[in-house]
Design a protein around this motif. Structure first.
Motif, PDB file in Angstrom:
ATOM      1  N   GLY A 110      10.735  84.931  20.443  1.00 20.59           N
ATOM      2  CA  GLY A 110      10.373  84.698  21.834  1.00 20.59           C
ATOM      3  C   GLY A 110       8.882  84.565  22.058  1.00 20.59           C
ATOM      4  O   GLY A 110       8.444  84.070  23.108  1.00 20.59           O
ATOM      5  N   GLU A 111       8.076  84.992  21.088  1.00 21.63           N
ATOM      6  CA  GLU A 111       6.621  84.881  21.210  1.00 21.63           C
ATOM      7  C   GLU A 111       6.212  83.416  21.169  1.00 21.63           C
ATOM      8  O   GLU A 111       6.895  82.572  20.578  1.00 21.63           O
ATOM      9  CB  GLU A 111       5.957  85.665  20.070  1.00 21.63           C
ATOM     10  CG  GLU A 111       4.449  85.716  20.097  1.00 21.63           C
ATOM     11  CD  GLU A 111       3.904  86.335  21.382  1.00 21.63           C
ATOM     12  OE1 GLU A 111       3.551  85.550  22.282  1.00 21.63           O
ATOM     13  OE2 GLU A 111       3.840  87.577  21.466  1.00 21.63           O
ATOM     14  N   VAL A 112       5.098  83.085  21.793  1.00 24.88           N
ATOM     15  CA  VAL A 112       4.544  81.733  21.711  1.00 24.88           C
ATOM     16  C   VAL A 112       3.664  81.633  20.474  1.00 24.88           C
ATOM     17  O   VAL A 112       3.210  82.647  19.927  1.00 24.88           O
ATOM     18  CB  VAL A 112       3.762  81.372  22.978  1.00 24.88           C
ATOM     19  CG1 VAL A 112       4.687  81.346  24.191  1.00 24.88           C
ATOM     20  CG2 VAL A 112       2.597  82.331  23.211  1.00 24.88           C
ATOM     21  N   GLY A 372      -6.698  89.668  31.312  1.00 24.87           N
ATOM     22  CA  GLY A 372      -5.486  89.757  30.509  1.00 24.87           C
ATOM     23  C   GLY A 372      -4.853  88.422  30.184  1.00 24.87           C
ATOM     24  O   GLY A 372      -3.738  88.368  29.660  1.00 24.87           O
ATOM     25  N   VAL A 373      -5.560  87.337  30.463  1.00 20.66           N
ATOM     26  CA  VAL A 373      -5.054  85.999  30.164  1.00 20.66           C
ATOM     27  C   VAL A 373      -5.484  85.601  28.753  1.00 20.66           C
ATOM     28  O   VAL A 373      -6.648  85.780  28.376  1.00 20.66           O
ATOM     29  CB  VAL A 373      -5.571  84.975  31.190  1.00 20.66           C
ATOM     30  CG1 VAL A 373      -5.090  83.570  30.842  1.00 20.66           C
ATOM     31  CG2 VAL A 373      -5.135  85.362  32.596  1.00 20.66           C
ATOM     32  N   ALA A 374      -4.550  85.089  27.971  1.00 15.83           N
ATOM     33  CA  ALA A 374      -4.860  84.716  26.596  1.00 15.83           C
ATOM     34  C   ALA A 374      -5.919  83.625  26.566  1.00 15.83           C
ATOM     35  O   ALA A 374      -5.898  82.695  27.376  1.00 15.83           O
ATOM     36  CB  ALA A 374      -3.591  84.234  25.895  1.00 15.83           C
ATOM     37  N   ALA A 422       1.458  85.152  30.212  1.00 18.05           N
ATOM     38  CA  ALA A 422       0.112  85.573  29.840  1.00 18.05           C
ATOM     39  C   ALA A 422      -0.773  84.419  29.392  1.00 18.05           C
ATOM     40  O   ALA A 422      -1.953  84.614  29.101  1.00 18.05           O
ATOM     41  CB  ALA A 422       0.187  86.622  28.725  1.00 18.05           C
ATOM     42  N   LEU A 423      -0.220  83.206  29.337  1.00 20.44           N
ATOM     43  CA  LEU A 423      -1.003  82.038  28.964  1.00 20.44           C
ATOM     44  C   LEU A 423      -1.753  81.498  30.183  1.00 20.44           C
ATOM     45  O   LEU A 423      -1.368  81.755  31.323  1.00 20.44           O
ATOM     46  CB  LEU A 423      -0.090  80.946  28.403  1.00 20.44           C
ATOM     47  CG  LEU A 423       0.626  81.250  27.093  1.00 20.44           C
ATOM     48  CD1 LEU A 423       1.567  80.105  26.729  1.00 20.44           C
ATOM     49  CD2 LEU A 423      -0.363  81.509  25.960  1.00 20.44           C
ATOM     50  N   PRO A 435      -3.127  71.857  22.740  1.00 18.53           N
ATOM     51  CA  PRO A 435      -2.667  73.261  22.795  1.00 18.53           C
ATOM     52  C   PRO A 435      -3.527  74.064  23.760  1.00 18.53           C
ATOM     53  O   PRO A 435      -4.753  73.917  23.780  1.00 18.53           O
ATOM     54  CB  PRO A 435      -2.819  73.732  21.353  1.00 18.53           C
ATOM     55  CG  PRO A 435      -2.643  72.499  20.532  1.00 18.53           C
ATOM     56  CD  PRO A 435      -3.289  71.414  21.346  1.00 18.53           C
ATOM     57  N   VAL A 436      -2.873  74.886  24.566  1.00 22.88           N
ATOM     58  CA  VAL A 436      -3.596  75.603  25.611  1.00 22.88           C
ATOM     59  C   VAL A 436      -4.527  76.675  25.052  1.00 22.88           C
ATOM     60  O   VAL A 436      -5.466  77.101  25.716  1.00 22.88           O
ATOM     61  CB  VAL A 436      -2.596  76.201  26.622  1.00 22.88           C
ATOM     62  CG1 VAL A 436      -1.834  77.361  26.029  1.00 22.88           C
ATOM     63  CG2 VAL A 436      -3.273  76.580  27.915  1.00 22.88           C
ATOM     64  N   LEU A 437      -4.270  77.119  23.814  1.00 21.58           N
ATOM     65  CA  LEU A 437      -5.169  78.055  23.126  1.00 21.58           C
ATOM     66  C   LEU A 437      -5.695  77.411  21.864  1.00 21.58           C
ATOM     67  O   LEU A 437      -4.953  76.768  21.115  1.00 21.58           O
ATOM     68  CB  LEU A 437      -4.451  79.347  22.759  1.00 21.58           C
ATOM     69  CG  LEU A 437      -3.917  80.245  23.873  1.00 21.58           C
ATOM     70  CD1 LEU A 437      -3.414  81.560  23.288  1.00 21.58           C
ATOM     71  CD2 LEU A 437      -4.960  80.492  24.937  1.00 21.58           C
TER      72      LEU A 437
END
Length: 442
Positions: A110-112, A372-374, A422-423, A435-437
């Motif tokens: 379930g983790e991104v 707390g945002v990645a 959290a993204l 990719p957002v990160l």
């Protein structure tokens, strides 16, 4: 009984031949060379996300654990390998006694994840680790692709119910795995009874157009369904004339009618008309379910429509255009022997272009900002920086060949919802993007 218990109760047959021949021939050659027992570390990761996707979703971890537990060669399999002359007799003897005895770490289900994320790390002898390559990748590539599509659809649905109904659009076994992955990604129910039986996913379903066509009139069909399934059932109203069908449905079931389903036409326009008609007929609590080749873009386009649930089939079980995650399984470190005291040496394929790898046994952590945002996926091979110590992503899954981290699908589903939340908000955009990160190696 939770879904994990159901999975164990049903049981999983041997997964040993869900593999490529070269894995067995590598074992044979390594046994002859005396290198089969060298302590090794393999990692599963993707070098890139599917074109335009902003994040990946790890799904299939629970199925991987089942596959590792059930990876053994029975007498019939050994006889097949012998008859086909796949490997020699010493290797057959080794395979007959095989049970995975190593360790597995990975991102929890379930983790991104992002490019380079070591979503699964397998440690043990070279021979026992290399045997798992194909079965691990076949599960993770398929399930993570479906879960990523499901997550995008879930985000677009903005809290409205999602029904997985793709069993008729894919292989019968893939349909079960797809329903499981879709549930992890945010779907609520499935039409597939095998998925409900194996994994405890809530199942739904009422009737198709064939049931209406079977009867002399639409009213007869509706009456038969309501008498059998109750007033809370869902009636399919677009076999003939939608407005007439809605009127008949309320006359037959009364204002207690559970839902109507629309499977064709301009869904935005028809849904508004049906909602107005239902309200005028006093069926203000009757829900509207829409189907008909939906994907995340179609779901998003219906955000302003009075729709209560979406049924999704083909686009979901094919990954909505990205049926695989392109994950690979690479040897990243190995020792000179089986001795735990021997140091692990980083190894990596050095290729031209985009197929090179980063060597070394890796850890991964997600750095967050003050809110707390990645903000970054951080991957390293040395000591973990103190500020990331409590942000590490890999968890222990298998220790000494024994599974130590089983969990329910509900836990994986809840984890995904939390991880996605959290993204950065741009992760939920359906437009193509990077990719957002960013992935940072330290």
């Amino acid at each position: 009984m939770n879904s994990a218990d159901l999975g164990r109760r049903v049981g999983v047959p041997s997964t040993a031949l869900f593999t490529d021949q070269y894995e067995l021939t590598m074992v044979q050659a390594a046994l002859k060379a005396g290198t089969a027992d060298r302590r090794s570390v393999f990692e599963a990761f993707t070098r890139r996300l599917p074109e335009g996707r902003r994040y990946g979703v790890l799904a299939g971890t629970g199925r991987v654990l089942d596959a590792v537990e059930n990876f053994h060669f029975d007498d019939e399999m050994i006889a097949f390998l012998r008859q086909q002359e796949i490997v020699d007799e010493p290797t057959l003897a080794w395979l007959a006694d095989f049970r995975f005895s190593g360790d597995v770490w990975g991102y929890p289900e379930g983790e991104v994840y992002f490019p380079g994320s070591p979503v699964l790390r397998v440690e043990g002898s070279f021979a026992e680790c290399v045997l798992l390559e194909t079965v691990v990748l076949s599960i993770l590539n398929h399930d993570s692709a479906i879960a990523a599509a499901a997550s995008r659809m879930s985000a677009a649905a903005a809290g409205r119910n999602l029904i997985e109904m793709g069993a008729r659009r894919t292989h019968e076994l893939a349909a079960v795995a797809s329903a499981r992955a879709a549930y992890v990604g945010g779907f609520h129910t499935t039409s597939d009874l095998a998925a409900g039986f194996r994994y405890g996913i809530p199942t739904v379903g009422t009737s198709a157009h064939a049931f209406t066509l079977l009867h002399d009139t639409e009213r007869d069909a509706f009456r038969a369904q309501v008498e059998s399934l109750g007033r809370g059932t869902t009636l399919l109203v677009d076999t003939y004339d939608v407005a007439e069908a809605v009127r008949t449905a309320v006359e037959v079931a009364g204002p207690e009618l559970g839902a109507v389903r629309i499977d064709s036409g301009d869904l935005l326009l028809v849904a508004h008309r049906v909602r107005q008609q239902l309200d005028e007929l006093g069926a203000t609590e009757t829900k509207i379910v829409v189907t008909s080749d939906l994907d995340e873009y179609a779901i998003a386009s219906l955000a302003a429509a009075p729709v209560d649930a979406y049924g999704v089939g083909t686009q979901l079980v094919t990954g909505s255009g990205s049926p695989t995650c392109s994950m690979v399984y690479k040897l990243v470190a190995r020792a000179a022997s089986a001795d735990p005291a021997d140091p692990l040496l980083p190894v990596a394929k050095k290729s031209m272009g985009a197929k090179s790898s980063v060597g070394g046994r890796k850890w991964a952590a997600r750095r967050v900002d003050a809110r707390g945002v990645a903000e970054a996926e951080v991957i390293g091979t040395g000591p973990v920086p103190a500020e990331l110590a409590d942000r590490q992503l890999l968890v222990e899954l298998v220790r000494g060949g024994e599974v130590v981290a089983r969990e329910s699908l509900e836990a994986a589903r809840e984890r995904h919802i939390a991880a996605r939340a959290a993204l950065p908000m741009s992760a939920l955009q359906l437009s193509r993007g990077e990719p957002v990160l960013a992935t940072e190696y330290v």
